[in-house]
Motif scaffolding. Structure first.
Motif, PDB file in Angstrom:
ATOM      1  N   ASP A  92     175.711  -0.880  48.694  1.00 49.79           N
ATOM      2  CA  ASP A  92     175.541  -0.083  49.874  1.00 49.79           C
ATOM      3  C   ASP A  92     175.595   1.516  49.985  1.00 49.79           C
ATOM      4  N   GLU A  93     177.136   1.682  49.536  1.00 48.52           N
ATOM      5  CA  GLU A  93     177.712   3.130  49.717  1.00 48.52           C
ATOM      6  C   GLU A  93     176.843   4.156  48.506  1.00 48.52           C
TER       7      GLU A  93
ATOM      8  N   GLU B 278     173.248   8.268  47.542  1.00 44.54           N
ATOM      9  CA  GLU B 278     171.886   8.743  46.745  1.00 44.54           C
ATOM     10  C   GLU B 278     170.952   9.138  47.652  1.00 44.54           C
ATOM     11  N   TYR B 279     170.763   8.612  48.991  1.00 44.00           N
ATOM     12  CA  TYR B 279     169.883   9.006  49.896  1.00 44.00           C
ATOM     13  C   TYR B 279     170.239  10.478  50.649  1.00 44.00           C
TER      14      TYR B 279
ATOM     15  N   ASP C 107     168.758  17.680  54.189  1.00 40.32           N
ATOM     16  CA  ASP C 107     168.325  18.129  55.683  1.00 40.32           C
ATOM     17  C   ASP C 107     168.661  17.060  56.496  1.00 40.32           C
ATOM     18  N   PHE C 108     169.086  15.652  56.256  1.00 41.57           N
ATOM     19  CA  PHE C 108     169.046  14.478  57.039  1.00 41.57           C
ATOM     20  C   PHE C 108     169.844  14.791  58.425  1.00 41.57           C
ATOM     21  N   PHE C 109     171.061  15.322  58.358  1.00 38.23           N
ATOM     22  CA  PHE C 109     171.676  15.486  59.465  1.00 38.23           C
ATOM     23  C   PHE C 109     171.019  16.550  60.425  1.00 38.23           C
TER      24      PHE C 109
END
Length: 226
Positions: A12-13, A18-19, A25-27
């Motif tokens: 999961d980590e 990777e994501y 720009d996720f945050f």
């Protein structure tokens, strides 16, 4: 936690990492999450992601400043070394005998560079010295042993010597924890002593020593002729 759970957690980590790597720009697209995140910190308790980034940035800046300071110190030391060697190169041609040469080397390497001793050790089978200059001649057997042991097919050696070798070259009253030995062709060798165990090391650059050795091999025959 079971081994299976640990493997699943690691997977999961890995997926999260990777994501985030693929979506830097996720945050920016989720500012409320950025505000809510609190990350454990050894000295400051829990901090936000932004605070942690600032801390990391300050640490990187401090590390860069430290590296720059170290580089400047090395550059300053190298400049000083170059100036001392350049002075020796020029003053070699003002020497008229072995005593002049010995004084020049002592002034440069002992007084200026803070070594503990420098020794001219000439091969008695290859050179003939003037009256009173016999102290510059080596014992032939000792010289051959030292050249075979420390300079087999090499122009220079930097590192440690045994107690017997140290006393043979510099006597009992000189503090010698590391040395540089410079072969002078068939004429003998030049030996430098330092009280610092790490001053002369096999990893040191030999450019300046090599240049000095080549100049001495050219100049010594003239000094020996008087």
């Amino acid at each position: 936690m079971s081994e299976v759970s640990l493997q699943e957690s690691a997977t999961d980590e890995g997926q999260v990492l990777e994501y985030l790597a693929r979506h830097p720009d996720f945050f920016l697209r989720h500012p409320p999450l950025l505000d809510r995140l609190r990350i454990p910190h050894d000295q400051r308790g829990a901090v936000s992601l932004v605070e942690l980034q600032m801390v990391r940035q300050r640490e990187r800046i401090e590390q860069l400043e430290l590296e720059i300071t170290e580089l400047m110190q090395v550059a300053s030391q190298n400049e000083r070394l170059f100036r001392v060697y350049a002075g020796v190169y020029a003053d070699l041609f003002e020497c008229h005998n072995l005593f002049d040469l010995s004084r020049l080397l002592a002034r440069a390497f002992v007084q200026q560079l803070r070594l503990t001793a420098v020794r001219i050790w000439l091969n008695p089978n290859q050179v003939k010295v003037a009256e009173g200059e016999g102290l510059f001649l080596a014992d032939q057997r000792q010289l051959d042993t030292l050249l075979t042991t420390r300079l087999p097919g090499q122009e220079s050696y930097q590192g440690r010597l045994s107690l017997g070798e140290r006393q043979m070259l510099f006597g009992q009253d000189v503090l010698v924890n590391s040395v540089a030995l410079l072969r002078l062709g068939d004429l003998g060798l030049l030996a430098f002593a330092s009280s610092d165990p790490g001053h002369f090391s096999p990893h040191n650059d030999t450019l300046l020593l090599g240049q000095l050795g080549r100049l001495l091999q050219l100049r010594l025959p003239e000094l020996l002729r008087g």
